[in-house]
Motif scaffolding. Structure first.
Motif, PDB file in Angstrom:
ATOM      1  N   GLY A   5       0.779  -1.231   0.000  1.00  0.00           N
ATOM      2  CA  GLY A   5       0.000   0.000   0.000  1.00  0.00           C
ATOM      3  C   GLY A   5       0.808   1.276   0.000  1.00  0.00           C
ATOM      4  O   GLY A   5       0.256   2.368  -0.076  1.00  0.00           O
ATOM      5  N   SER A   6       2.138   1.193   0.046  1.00  0.00           N
ATOM      6  CA  SER A   6       2.955   2.405   0.119  1.00  0.00           C
ATOM      7  C   SER A   6       3.387   2.905  -1.257  1.00  0.00           C
ATOM      8  O   SER A   6       3.989   3.962  -1.366  1.00  0.00           O
ATOM      9  N   HIS A   7       3.103   2.158  -2.303  1.00  0.00           N
ATOM     10  CA  HIS A   7       3.505   2.562  -3.645  1.00  0.00           C
ATOM     11  C   HIS A   7       2.391   2.203  -4.622  1.00  0.00           C
ATOM     12  O   HIS A   7       1.803   1.135  -4.529  1.00  0.00           O
ATOM     13  N   GLY A   8       2.103   3.109  -5.539  1.00  0.00           N
ATOM     14  CA  GLY A   8       1.082   2.858  -6.544  1.00  0.00           C
ATOM     15  C   GLY A   8       1.642   3.103  -7.928  1.00  0.00           C
ATOM     16  O   GLY A   8       2.744   3.628  -8.090  1.00  0.00           O
ATOM     17  N   SER A   9       0.885   2.738  -8.921  1.00  0.00           N
ATOM     18  CA  SER A   9       1.346   2.897 -10.296  1.00  0.00           C
ATOM     19  C   SER A   9       0.185   3.262 -11.196  1.00  0.00           C
ATOM     20  O   SER A   9      -0.881   2.645 -11.131  1.00  0.00           O
TER      21      SER A   9
END
Length: 128
Positions: A5-9
């Motif tokens: 949940g700490s990185h999205g794309s």
């Protein structure tokens, strides 16, 4: 390493997303597209500053390109809901900042409409 949940794309790497990314890049690199985007960003900043000048609720307007933050004196959650009722989707960047991130192909007319809605909502709070 990233925690869940700490990185999205935006385009995620799957074939459909890669095709979408390719289409976006073709548009962005069309002759004049980015120069026009810079002009729209300058227009957004100047018109927003004019429209919100004198509204006590607004502490500061800041931004970079089409990414703009309107820092308010109070929590912006109520403004987010009221703007949504006006048909404008705006996010927050922390508890007291309205975050604007319009599409790069937004028109000046759409910018004007958004600014008028923001001014209306923020000015109402000033009189309450």
């Amino acid at each position: 390493f990233f925690d869940p949940g700490s990185h999205g794309s935006t385009f995620g790497g799957n074939p459909v997303s890669v095709s979408a990314a390719e289409a976006v890049l073709k548009e962005i690199f069309q002759s004049g597209f980015l120069k026009e985007t810079v002009k729209k960003a300058e227009y957004l900043e100047s018109e927003l500053a004019k429209a919100l000048n004198g509204i006590e609720e607004v502490k500061e307007i800041r931004g970079l390109g089409m990414m703009v933050g309107i820092e308010c004196k109070q929590d912006v959650q109520v403004f987010l809901m009221e703007l949504q009722e006006e048909g404008l989707l705006v996010l927050s960047a922390g508890p007291k900042v309205l975050r604007l991130l319009p599409s790069l192909n937004v028109s000046e007319s759409e910018i004007d409409t958004a600014i008028n809605k923001i001014k209306k909502v923020l000015a109402i709070k000033q009189t309450v």
